[in-house]
Write a protein that holds these residues in place. Structure first.
Motif, PDB file in Angstrom:
ATOM      1  N   VAL A 139       7.110   8.284  24.735  1.00  0.00           N
ATOM      2  CA  VAL A 139       7.613   7.992  26.073  1.00  0.00           C
ATOM      3  C   VAL A 139       8.818   7.079  25.921  1.00  0.00           C
ATOM      4  O   VAL A 139       8.719   6.003  25.329  1.00  0.00           O
ATOM      5  CB  VAL A 139       6.545   7.309  26.947  1.00  0.00           C
ATOM      6  CG1 VAL A 139       7.122   6.992  28.331  1.00  0.00           C
ATOM      7  CG2 VAL A 139       5.304   8.185  27.073  1.00  0.00           C
ATOM      8  N   CYS A 140       9.962   7.511  26.435  1.00  0.00           N
ATOM      9  CA  CYS A 140      11.161   6.687  26.321  1.00  0.00           C
ATOM     10  C   CYS A 140      11.045   5.466  27.223  1.00  0.00           C
ATOM     11  O   CYS A 140      10.833   5.598  28.431  1.00  0.00           O
ATOM     12  CB  CYS A 140      12.402   7.499  26.686  1.00  0.00           C
ATOM     13  SG  CYS A 140      13.926   6.543  26.539  1.00  0.00           S
ATOM     14  N   THR A 141      11.181   4.282  26.618  1.00  0.00           N
ATOM     15  CA  THR A 141      11.142   3.019  27.369  1.00  0.00           C
ATOM     16  C   THR A 141      12.343   2.151  26.996  1.00  0.00           C
ATOM     17  O   THR A 141      12.270   0.933  27.024  1.00  0.00           O
ATOM     18  CB  THR A 141       9.835   2.245  27.078  1.00  0.00           C
ATOM     19  OG1 THR A 141       9.776   1.936  25.674  1.00  0.00           O
ATOM     20  CG2 THR A 141       8.610   3.058  27.470  1.00  0.00           C
ATOM     21  N   HIS A 142      13.446   2.795  26.666  1.00  0.00           N
ATOM     22  CA  HIS A 142      14.599   2.109  26.082  1.00  0.00           C
ATOM     23  C   HIS A 142      15.418   1.415  27.179  1.00  0.00           C
ATOM     24  O   HIS A 142      16.446   1.931  27.641  1.00  0.00           O
ATOM     25  CB  HIS A 142      15.459   3.104  25.307  1.00  0.00           C
ATOM     26  CG  HIS A 142      16.340   2.467  24.293  1.00  0.00           C
ATOM     27  ND1 HIS A 142      16.885   3.172  23.248  1.00  0.00           N
ATOM     28  CD2 HIS A 142      16.789   1.194  24.143  1.00  0.00           C
ATOM     29  CE1 HIS A 142      17.620   2.367  22.502  1.00  0.00           C
ATOM     30  NE2 HIS A 142      17.589   1.163  23.049  1.00  0.00           N
ATOM     31  N   ALA A 143      15.000   0.224  27.564  1.00  0.00           N
ATOM     32  CA  ALA A 143      15.604  -0.486  28.691  1.00  0.00           C
ATOM     33  C   ALA A 143      17.074  -0.797  28.467  1.00  0.00           C
ATOM     34  O   ALA A 143      17.877  -0.730  29.399  1.00  0.00           O
ATOM     35  CB  ALA A 143      14.842  -1.776  28.958  1.00  0.00           C
TER      36      ALA A 143
END
Length: 312
Positions: A139-143
């Motif tokens: 899951v992309c969580t790249h803030a």
């Protein structure tokens, strides 16, 4: 629109929580074309907007650079509960999404020299890794890359990890911020976007059963977008949902129009698609417009009949 500054980079975000990320716009045929081979490296963070800007051990930077130079997609991963990596060495996973039977393996290496990426390029399991039988969900969580990926992705990753402990990882940018929250299913490289928590659980359950769900399905990574569109239209036409049940066999393009021959279940189809552009409802930094594909024609091909040889 929300922006923030990091050294040498800009962070994008969307000021409309109910705008671009609801799944109301078509998102098929948007999986990352270059993601055919994967290198996942566990690093709890923090992550800069781009991997080359991250403060990482030199061996990790070496692996990322080596993978990128070979056309392998590098991703940083971390556990949704932010547990630090256990033990010594570098925890890695490698995957081949284009193999006849896609596979994923993992291992712990002491240094960059201990991971044979040339073997991965050749479709061979590196000696330092062992095959794993369970799928992996990213899951992309790249803030720092896009605020929406964290705003929507973080709660999704945590809720999915409660259902599938040790199989779910937060990850760095996977491509397609406008489709946050993004879910990638490995080893097949299946992309989903605009995911709610319930939709993510349904997609993960389907994948573990060897199927896809067309709702919010972005496509199969590693193949050109027109071919992803053709596969999508065949699935929608036939109802064939098994992961390996639909595959583009060949294609040819004439300008913007692409003709694709697709195997779907026990039949073959001629599919013709062309691109089209749609405005988004929010018009923010995430996306002013999206490009998708329109179905021009879909025809079932007659089966090829082979003459029975005459025995003499």
């Amino acid at each position: 629109m929300t922006t923030a500054n990091v050294p040498g980079r800009a962070v994008k975000g969307c000021a409309h929580p109910s705008g671009c990320h609801t799944g109301t716009l078509p998102i098929y045929a948007s999986a990352t074309v270059g993601a055919r081979l994967w290198l996942l490296i566990e690093h709890a963070g923090p992550w800069a907007s781009h991997l080359e800007d991250c403060r990482l051990p030199e061996d990790v930077h070496t692996l990322i650079k080596r993978a990128a130079s070979l056309g392998i997609r590098p991703q940083l991963i971390r556990r949704p509960d932010r547990r630090p990596p256990s033990g010594q060495g570098i925890h890695v996973m490698v995957a081949d999404s284009t193999a006849p039977r896609p596979w994923i393996a993992e291992g712990v290496v002491a240094s960059a020299d201990d991971l044979d990426l040339d073997a991965l390029m050749a479709g061979v399991l590196p000696e330092s890794c062992i095959l794993v039988s369970e799928p992996v969900f990213l899951v992309c969580t790249h803030a720092k890359r896009n605020a929406c990926c964290a705003r929507i992705g973080l709660p999704l990753a945590r809720s999915l990890a409660e259902v599938l402990p040790d199989r779910v990882w937060e990850t760095s940018h996977v491509g397609g911020d406008r489709y946050a929250a993004n879910l990638v299913c490995l080893p097949h490289g299946l992309y989903y976007g605009s995911m709610s928590q319930a939709a993510a659980i349904a997609a993960a359950d389907a994948y573990r059963s060897g199927e896809v769900i067309l709702d919010r399905f972005r496509g199969r990574a590693g193949i050109p977008e027109p071919l992803q569109a053709a596969e999508h239209f065949v699935r929608a036409h036939t109802g064939e949902l098994s992961v390996g049940g639909v595959a583009a066999e060949s294609s040819r393009s004439d300008g913007d129009v692409t003709e694709v021959i697709v195997l779907g279940g026990d039949a073959r189809f001629r599919v013709v698609v062309e691109p089209m552009t749609l405005p988004t409802p929010c018009g923010t930094a995430c996306a002013d417009t999206i490009t998708t594909y329109r179905l021009v024609a879909l025809d079932r091909l007659a089966p090829v009949l082979y003459a029975t040889p005459v025995l003499t």
